[in-house]
Design a protein around this motif. Structure first.
Motif, PDB file in Angstrom:
ATOM      1  N   ASN A  41      73.574  48.060  41.359  1.00  0.00           N
ATOM      2  CA  ASN A  41      74.856  47.493  40.923  1.00  0.00           C
ATOM      3  C   ASN A  41      74.659  46.113  40.308  1.00  0.00           C
ATOM      4  OD1 ASN A  41      76.326  49.725  41.679  1.00  0.00           O
ATOM      5  ND2 ASN A  41      76.797  48.929  43.697  1.00  0.00           N
ATOM      6  N   ASN A  42      73.794  45.307  40.909  1.00  0.00           N
ATOM      7  CA  ASN A  42      73.516  43.985  40.351  1.00  0.00           C
ATOM      8  C   ASN A  42      72.841  44.102  38.991  1.00  0.00           C
ATOM      9  OD1 ASN A  42      74.652  42.665  42.521  1.00  0.00           O
ATOM     10  ND2 ASN A  42      72.712  42.395  43.586  1.00  0.00           N
ATOM     11  N   LEU A  43      71.927  45.063  38.851  1.00  0.00           N
ATOM     12  CA  LEU A  43      71.246  45.268  37.581  1.00  0.00           C
ATOM     13  C   LEU A  43      72.244  45.699  36.511  1.00  0.00           C
ATOM     14  CD1 LEU A  43      68.648  45.424  35.913  1.00  0.00           C
ATOM     15  CD2 LEU A  43      68.371  47.764  36.725  1.00  0.00           C
ATOM     16  N   THR A  44      73.134  46.617  36.868  1.00  0.00           N
ATOM     17  CA  THR A  44      74.143  47.080  35.923  1.00  0.00           C
ATOM     18  C   THR A  44      75.032  45.920  35.495  1.00  0.00           C
ATOM     19  OG1 THR A  44      74.143  49.266  36.946  1.00  0.00           O
ATOM     20  CG2 THR A  44      76.042  48.709  35.605  1.00  0.00           C
ATOM     21  N   GLN A  45      75.461  45.107  36.456  1.00  0.00           N
ATOM     22  CA  GLN A  45      76.295  43.954  36.124  1.00  0.00           C
ATOM     23  C   GLN A  45      75.543  42.977  35.232  1.00  0.00           C
ATOM     24  OE1 GLN A  45      79.538  43.544  36.747  1.00  0.00           O
ATOM     25  NE2 GLN A  45      79.490  45.596  37.595  1.00  0.00           N
ATOM     26  N   SER A  46      74.266  42.780  35.523  1.00  0.00           N
ATOM     27  CA  SER A  46      73.454  41.873  34.720  1.00  0.00           C
ATOM     28  C   SER A  46      73.311  42.390  33.288  1.00  0.00           C
ATOM     29  CB  SER A  46      72.071  41.726  35.362  1.00  0.00           C
ATOM     30  OG  SER A  46      71.225  40.960  34.544  1.00  0.00           O
ATOM     31  N   ILE A  47      73.076  43.677  33.145  1.00  0.00           N
ATOM     32  CA  ILE A  47      72.951  44.269  31.810  1.00  0.00           C
ATOM     33  C   ILE A  47      74.265  44.157  31.058  1.00  0.00           C
ATOM     34  CG2 ILE A  47      72.617  46.437  30.557  1.00  0.00           C
ATOM     35  CD1 ILE A  47      70.553  47.172  32.722  1.00  0.00           C
ATOM     36  N   LEU A  48      75.373  44.438  31.734  1.00  0.00           N
ATOM     37  CA  LEU A  48      76.680  44.319  31.075  1.00  0.00           C
ATOM     38  C   LEU A  48      76.949  42.872  30.647  1.00  0.00           C
ATOM     39  CD1 LEU A  48      78.893  46.655  33.273  1.00  0.00           C
ATOM     40  CD2 LEU A  48      78.186  47.020  30.907  1.00  0.00           C
ATOM     41  N   ALA A  49      76.616  41.918  31.511  1.00  0.00           N
ATOM     42  CA  ALA A  49      76.825  40.514  31.167  1.00  0.00           C
ATOM     43  C   ALA A  49      76.003  40.144  29.937  1.00  0.00           C
ATOM     44  CB  ALA A  49      76.456  39.624  32.351  1.00  0.00           C
ATOM     45  N   LYS A  50      74.750  40.578  29.891  1.00  0.00           N
ATOM     46  CA  LYS A  50      73.910  40.302  28.725  1.00  0.00           C
ATOM     47  C   LYS A  50      74.479  40.971  27.477  1.00  0.00           C
ATOM     48  CE  LYS A  50      69.499  39.415  30.897  1.00  0.00           C
ATOM     49  NZ  LYS A  50      68.144  39.251  30.447  1.00  0.00           N
ATOM     50  N   ALA A  51      75.000  42.178  27.635  1.00  0.00           N
ATOM     51  CA  ALA A  51      75.559  42.879  26.484  1.00  0.00           C
ATOM     52  C   ALA A  51      76.754  42.120  25.929  1.00  0.00           C
ATOM     53  CB  ALA A  51      75.972  44.300  26.890  1.00  0.00           C
ATOM     54  N   PHE A  52      77.610  41.627  26.797  1.00  0.00           N
ATOM     55  CA  PHE A  52      78.782  40.890  26.336  1.00  0.00           C
ATOM     56  C   PHE A  52      78.406  39.535  25.728  1.00  0.00           C
ATOM     57  CE2 PHE A  52      81.121  43.740  29.274  1.00  0.00           C
ATOM     58  CZ  PHE A  52      81.971  44.297  28.324  1.00  0.00           C
TER      59      PHE A  52
END
Length: 107
Positions: free
Chosen positions: A46-57
Motif C-alpha cells: 500500500n505504501n509503494l502504491t501510494q508512493s508511485i501515485l504521488a510520483k505520478a501526480f
C-alpha cells in the motif's frame, strides 16, 4: 439419558490429549506469525502504491523510470487492473451494505 450414558465414548490417553493441544497451539502461533507477515507485506504494498501515485501526480514517472520498473506498471499493477480492483471492491461494499440493510429490516 440412561440410554445415552450406556454408550462408550472413546477418549484418547492423557499424553495424546496433551500432544494434540501442543500441536494446535503451535499451529495457531504459526498462523499468527503468517498473519503478521502478511499484514506487514500488505502495508508495504500500500505504501509503494501510494508512493508511485504521488510520483505520478508530481510528474516524476519518466520514461526512464518506466523502462527500469516495467513490473510496477503492467500486469496486476497496471492502471486497468487497479481500476478493476477498485470497482470490484466498491461493488462488494454495495452488496454488503444491501445485505446489512436487509438483515436490519428482518430484525
Amino acid at each position: 439419558m440412561k440410554d445415552i450414558r450406556s454408550y462408550p465414548i472413546p477418549v484418547p490417553f492423557l499424553e495424546e490429549q496433551t500432544e494434540i493441544v501442543r500441536r494446535v497451539e503451535e499451529l495457531f502461533a504459526y498462523a499468527c506469525t503468517i498473519e503478521q507477515k502478511a499484514a506487514a507485506a500488505l502495508e508495504r504494498v500500500n505504501n509503494l502504491t501510494q508512493s508511485i501515485l504521488a510520483k505520478a501526480f508530481r510528474g516524476e514517472l519518466t520514461a526512464d523510470w518506466r523502462a527500469a520498473n516495467p513490473e510496477l506498471i503492467s500486469g496486476d499493477n497496471s492502471a486497468e487492473a487497479l481500476l478493476a480492483k477498485i470497482q470490484a471492491e466498491r461493488e462488494a461494499l454495495k452488496k454488503q451494505s444491501k445485505k446489512q440493510a436487509a438483515a436490519r429490516k428482518k430484525a
